[in-house]
Design an enzyme around this catalytic site. Structure first.
Site, short mmCIF file in Angstrom:
data_model
loop_
_atom_site.label_atom_id
_atom_site.label_comp_id
_atom_site.label_asym_id
_atom_site.label_seq_id
_atom_site.Cartn_x
_atom_site.Cartn_y
_atom_site.Cartn_z
N THR A 1 51.72 37.30 30.54
CA THR A 1 50.73 37.99 29.36
C THR A 1 50.77 39.45 29.84
O THR A 1 49.74 39.89 30.26
CB THR A 1 49.68 37.45 29.01
OG1 THR A 1 48.80 37.34 30.15
CG2 THR A 1 49.73 36.01 28.47
N LYS B 1 49.07 45.21 48.23
CA LYS B 1 48.22 44.52 49.44
C LYS B 1 49.24 44.07 50.54
O LYS B 1 50.43 43.75 50.10
CB LYS B 1 47.15 43.57 48.88
CG LYS B 1 47.86 42.45 48.15
CD LYS B 1 46.68 41.48 47.84
CE LYS B 1 47.15 40.02 47.44
NZ LYS B 1 45.93 39.35 47.17
N LEU C 1 44.20 32.58 41.32
CA LEU C 1 45.22 32.92 42.39
C LEU C 1 45.33 34.22 43.10
O LEU C 1 45.89 35.08 42.05
CB LEU C 1 46.36 32.20 42.03
CG LEU C 1 46.30 30.89 41.52
CD1 LEU C 1 47.84 30.22 41.11
CD2 LEU C 1 45.62 29.70 42.07
N ARG C 2 45.10 34.29 44.17
CA ARG C 2 45.21 35.83 44.77
C ARG C 2 46.74 35.63 45.36
O ARG C 2 47.20 34.64 45.87
CB ARG C 2 44.43 36.00 45.80
CG ARG C 2 42.88 36.42 45.60
CD ARG C 2 42.19 36.16 46.58
NE ARG C 2 42.18 34.81 47.26
CZ ARG C 2 41.44 34.63 48.46
NH1 ARG C 2 40.61 35.64 49.50
NH2 ARG C 2 41.67 33.66 48.88
N GLU C 3 47.56 36.76 44.92
CA GLU C 3 48.99 36.67 45.74
C GLU C 3 48.72 36.76 47.32
O GLU C 3 47.82 37.26 47.73
CB GLU C 3 49.71 38.04 45.27
CG GLU C 3 50.23 37.97 43.82
CD GLU C 3 51.28 38.77 43.61
OE1 GLU C 3 51.72 39.65 44.64
OE2 GLU C 3 51.46 39.07 42.44
N CYS D 1 47.43 42.05 38.37
CA CYS D 1 46.13 41.26 37.54
C CYS D 1 45.05 42.09 37.49
O CYS D 1 44.60 42.44 36.33
CB CYS D 1 45.73 40.12 38.37
SG CYS D 1 46.92 39.00 38.46
N ASN E 1 38.06 39.26 36.91
CA ASN E 1 38.92 40.16 37.71
C ASN E 1 38.24 41.69 37.38
O ASN E 1 38.28 42.50 38.32
CB ASN E 1 40.39 40.40 37.09
CG ASN E 1 41.23 39.17 37.71
OD1 ASN E 1 40.84 38.70 38.82
ND2 ASN E 1 42.34 39.06 37.43
N VAL F 1 52.31 32.18 39.33
CA VAL F 1 51.45 31.13 38.81
C VAL F 1 52.05 29.72 38.54
O VAL F 1 51.78 28.62 38.99
CB VAL F 1 50.50 31.42 37.63
CG1 VAL F 1 49.69 30.34 37.04
CG2 VAL F 1 49.71 32.70 38.08
N GLU G 1 43.42 30.40 35.76
CA GLU G 1 43.62 30.54 37.35
C GLU G 1 43.12 31.76 38.29
O GLU G 1 42.94 32.75 37.48
CB GLU G 1 45.15 30.21 37.64
CG GLU G 1 45.97 31.35 36.84
CD GLU G 1 46.02 32.66 37.77
OE1 GLU G 1 45.66 32.87 39.05
OE2 GLU G 1 46.33 33.79 37.13
C1 UDX Z 1 43.28 39.20 41.98
C2 UDX Z 1 42.11 38.14 42.02
O1 UDX Z 1 41.52 37.89 43.37
C3 UDX Z 1 42.39 36.95 41.61
O2 UDX Z 1 41.45 35.82 41.60
C4 UDX Z 1 43.02 36.73 40.23
O3 UDX Z 1 43.56 35.31 39.68
C5 UDX Z 1 44.44 37.72 40.33
O4 UDX Z 1 44.06 38.87 40.59
P1 UDX Z 1 45.36 39.68 43.33
O5 UDX Z 1 45.96 40.43 42.35
O6 UDX Z 1 46.42 39.03 44.34
O7 UDX Z 1 44.19 38.77 43.01
O8 UDX Z 1 44.64 40.71 44.54
P2 UDX Z 1 43.44 40.86 45.42
O9 UDX Z 1 43.72 40.36 46.55
O10 UDX Z 1 42.17 40.56 44.56
O11 UDX Z 1 43.15 42.48 45.53
C6 UDX Z 1 43.43 43.11 44.34
C7 UDX Z 1 43.41 44.75 44.57
O12 UDX Z 1 42.15 45.11 45.20
C8 UDX Z 1 44.56 45.23 45.72
O13 UDX Z 1 45.06 46.45 45.48
C9 UDX Z 1 43.50 45.42 47.01
O14 UDX Z 1 44.25 46.28 48.04
C10 UDX Z 1 42.33 45.86 46.42
N1 UDX Z 1 41.03 45.63 47.23
C11 UDX Z 1 40.76 44.25 47.27
C12 UDX Z 1 40.33 46.61 47.64
O15 UDX Z 1 40.63 47.93 47.50
N2 UDX Z 1 39.34 46.39 48.47
C13 UDX Z 1 38.64 44.94 48.57
O16 UDX Z 1 37.62 44.97 49.24
C14 UDX Z 1 39.46 44.12 47.95
#
Ligand code: UDX
Length: 445
Positions: A87, A317, A149-151, A256, A204, A12, A147
Site C-alpha cells: 500500500t 538502517k 515487523l522491523r526489517e 514504513c 509507527n 511481509v 503487522e
Molecule cells: C518500523 C517499525 O519499527 C515496525 O514495527 C513496523 O512494522 C515497520 O516500521 P522498520 O521500518 O524496519 O520498522 O525500521 P525501524 O527499525 O523501526 O527504524 C526506522 C527508522 O528510525 C530508521 O531510519 C532508523 O535508523 C531510525 N531510528 C530508529 C532512529 O533514528 N533512532 C532510533 O532510536 C531508532
C-alpha cells in the site's frame, strides 16, 4: 494443519508465509510479479532478511510452501487468506490501495465458503469495512491483523510479537485467526476493525515522534554543551519513557515510518481532527535530515562546494539493503546541489541507487570511500563501521573532519589519529558556539 494462502511475496508476505509454515500450516504464496516468483523458485530473495531465505528454501523443499504467480486455485482450497499486498504512498500521502482493490474480485469469486480474510497490509482506517462490503460474501470472515515487523528482524518479530491485534465485528472471527497463531505467546488485543487499522498507523507515528524528540534534544545538546547520550540514559531509566527510539540520527526513514506518518496525516485531513502535531513531526524530520548538511558545512574548514565527502552507509538502517526513504538520499541530494563530490560505501547497497546515480561514486569498502576525502560522514551504523582502522584512514583522507550522525564510530581512536570528530548530540570540539567554526579557513582550535 490449516491450508493458507498468502497474497503478496514481499517482505511481509514472505515472512508471513515462512512463519505460518513454521507453525505447521500448508502455505501457498501468490505474487503477480513473475520475475520475482522465478527468482524465489531458484532460492533467491530480493532483499536482505536474516533467516528468511533458509526458511523459504526449507519449507519449499519440504513441500509445505509453494510460491506461484498464477494460482487463484489455491484460494478455493484455503481456509484463510492473508493479504500482504503493498500500500505505497501516493504523492498526496494517502495509501495507494490499487493492489488490494485489484484482488477483491478474485477473492470474491474464489474464496472457499467459511473462509477467513486476514488483512495484514497497512491500510487506512475504514478499509476493513470497505473490503467487507466489496466482497459481499456473508459466509466469509474478514479480520484486521496489522503487522509490526522491523526489517532485519522480521522473522524474530513475527514469531515473538509484542502483541497480536485482531480487529473484527465478530469475536468468533477473531478467535479463528488467533487459532492460526497457536504456539505464539503474546497478548492478544481484540478490538473493532477500524481501531485495529488505526493502531498500526499510530504505532509507527509514535515511534517517529519519539525519534524526532531524541533528535531535537541532540540538537539542543550541541548548543548547550550537553551530552545527548547521557540525557537519553537519564530519560530512559524512567519506565514511562524508556530508552528505545531515542537514539539520535539523521532523521527516520525506511519504507514504513515516512509512509505511515504521512498516511495518518492524510486520514486526519479527511476529518476535522487537528493533526498539527504530525505536520510538525514531518517538518522536524526534514529539518534533522537537512541539518546534517548544514553541520557538515560548518565543520569543514573550507567550502562545501568542491569538497570530497566520503559517506559510510546508504541503507536506511543496518541489516538491510533497503534505501527507500533512507536519510542518505536527501543528504546526498543536498550535498550534490551544493557541488560537493560524494563517494559512498554500504556493505549491502552495491547497485545504483535510484535518483542518486549522477550524484555518487560507489566505493568497494570504507577505506576506498574515505580515501582523498575532506570529510567522512557516517549515515548508517553498520557494525563493521564501529572499529575502523582510523590511523590508516586518517593518512588516506585529504581533510580531517568526521561527522558521526549515529554516535557509532570509535571517536577516541579517530581523534587519536588526528581527526576532528563531531558526534551528533555532543560538543566534542571546543565549544560552545559552532558558528565560530564557520569562519572560513580557520580550523577550530
Ligand atoms: C518500523 C517499525 O519499527 C515496525 O514495527 C513496523 O512494522 C515497520 O516500521 P522498520 O521500518 O524496519 O520498522 O525500521 P525501524 O527499525 O523501526 O527504524 C526506522 C527508522 O528510525 C530508521 O531510519 C532508523 O535508523 C531510525 N531510528 C530508529 C532512529 O533514528 N533512532 C532510533 O532510536 C531508532
Amino acid at each position: 494443519m490449516t491450508t493458507v494462502t498468502v497474497l503478496g511475496a514481499g517482505y511481509v508476505g514472505l515472512t508471513t508465509a515462512a512463519c505460518l509454515a513454521y507453525l505447521g500450516h500448508q502455505v501457498h504464496a501468490i505474487d503477480i510479479d513473475i520475475a520475482r516468483v522465478r527468482r524465489l523458485a531458484s532460492g533467491h530473495i530480493d532483499f536482505l532478511e536474516p533467516g528468511l531465505p533458509e526458511m523459504i528454501r526449507y519449507y519449499q523443499q519440504a513441500g509445505q510452501l509453494t510460491i506461484s504467480n498464477t494460482a487463484w486455485r489455491p484460494l478455493t482450497s484455503s481456509e484463510a487468506v492473508f493479504i500482504c499486498l503493498p500500500t505505497p504512498a501516493q504523492p498526496d500521502g494517502r495509501a495507494d490501495m490499487t493492489a488490494i482493490d485489484a484482488a477483491i474480485p478474485q477473492l470474491r469469486d474464489h474464496l472457499a465458503p467459511g473462509g477467513q480474510v486476514v488483512l495484514k497490509s497497512t491500510v487506512p482506517p475504514g478499509t476493513h469495512r470497505r473490503l467487507t462490503a466489496a466482497l459481499a460474501r456473508n459466509d466469509i470472515a474478514v479480520v484486521s491483523n496489522p503487522e509490526f515487523l522491523r526489517e532485519g528482524s522480521a522473522v524474530q518479530d513475527w514469531l515473538h510479537p509484542d502483541r497480536v491485534i485482531l480487529g473484527s465485528d465478530a469475536p468468533d472471527h477473531s478467535r479463528r485467526v488467533a487459532d492460526l497463531y497457536h504456539n505464539i505467546t503474546a497478548p492478544i488485543v481484540h478490538t473493532d476493525p477500524t481501531s485495529a487499522e488505526l493502531i498500526k498507523y499510530a504505532a509507527n507515528t509514535f515511534l517517529a515522534l519519539k525519534i524526532t524528540y531524541g533528535n531535537m534534544l541532540a540538537e539542543l545538546c550541541e548548543h548547550l554543551g550537553a551530552n545527548s547520550t547521557d540525557v537519553r540514559t537519564g530519560l530512559g531509566h524512567d519506565p514511562r519513557i524508556g530508552y528505545q527510539y531515542l537514539q539520535s540520527g539523521p532523521g527516520w526513514g525506511g519504507p514504513c515510518l515516512p509512509k505511515d506518518t504521512r498516511a495518518l496525516l492524510a486520514v486526519g485531513e479527511q476529518s476535522s481532527a487537528d493533526l498539527g502535531l504530525i505536520k510538525a513531526l514531518i517538518h522536524a524530520n526534514t529539518h534533522h535530515q537537512h541539518r546534517i548538511v548544514t553541520l557538515l558545512d560548518q565543520l569543514l574548514p573550507g567550502p562545501l562546494a568542491g569538497a570530497r565527502i566520503g559517506i559510510l552507509g546508504l541503507a536506511f538502517k543496518p541489516g538491510t539493503s533497503d534505501v527507500r526513504d533512507s536519510p542518505a538520499l536527501p543528504i546526498i541530494s543536498a550535498l550534490a546541489a551544493r557541488q560537493a563530490k560524494v563517494t559512498a560505501y554500504d556493505p549491502a547497497v552495491t547497485n545504483p541507487v535510484p535518483g542518486l546515480t549522477d550524484h555518487i561514486t560507489h566505493a568497494s569498502d570504507a577505506a576506498a570511500a574515505l580515501t582523498g576525502c575532506d570529510a567522512a560522514l557516517l549515515v548508517t551504523e553498520w557494525p563493521q563501521f564501529a572499529h575502523l582502522p582510523w590511523r590508516t584512514l586518517a593518512r588516506a583522507m585529504r581533510g580531517n573532519t568526521v561527522l558521526d550522525t549515529r554516535g557509532h564510530l570509535d571517536a577516541d581512536e579517530a581523534t587519536r589519529a588526528g581527526l576532528r570528530v563531531h558526534v551528533l548530540g555532543k560538543s566534542s570540539w571546543p565549544q560552545p558556539d559552532l558558528q565560530l567554526v564557520r569562519a572560513r579557513g580557520s580550523k577550530p582550535a
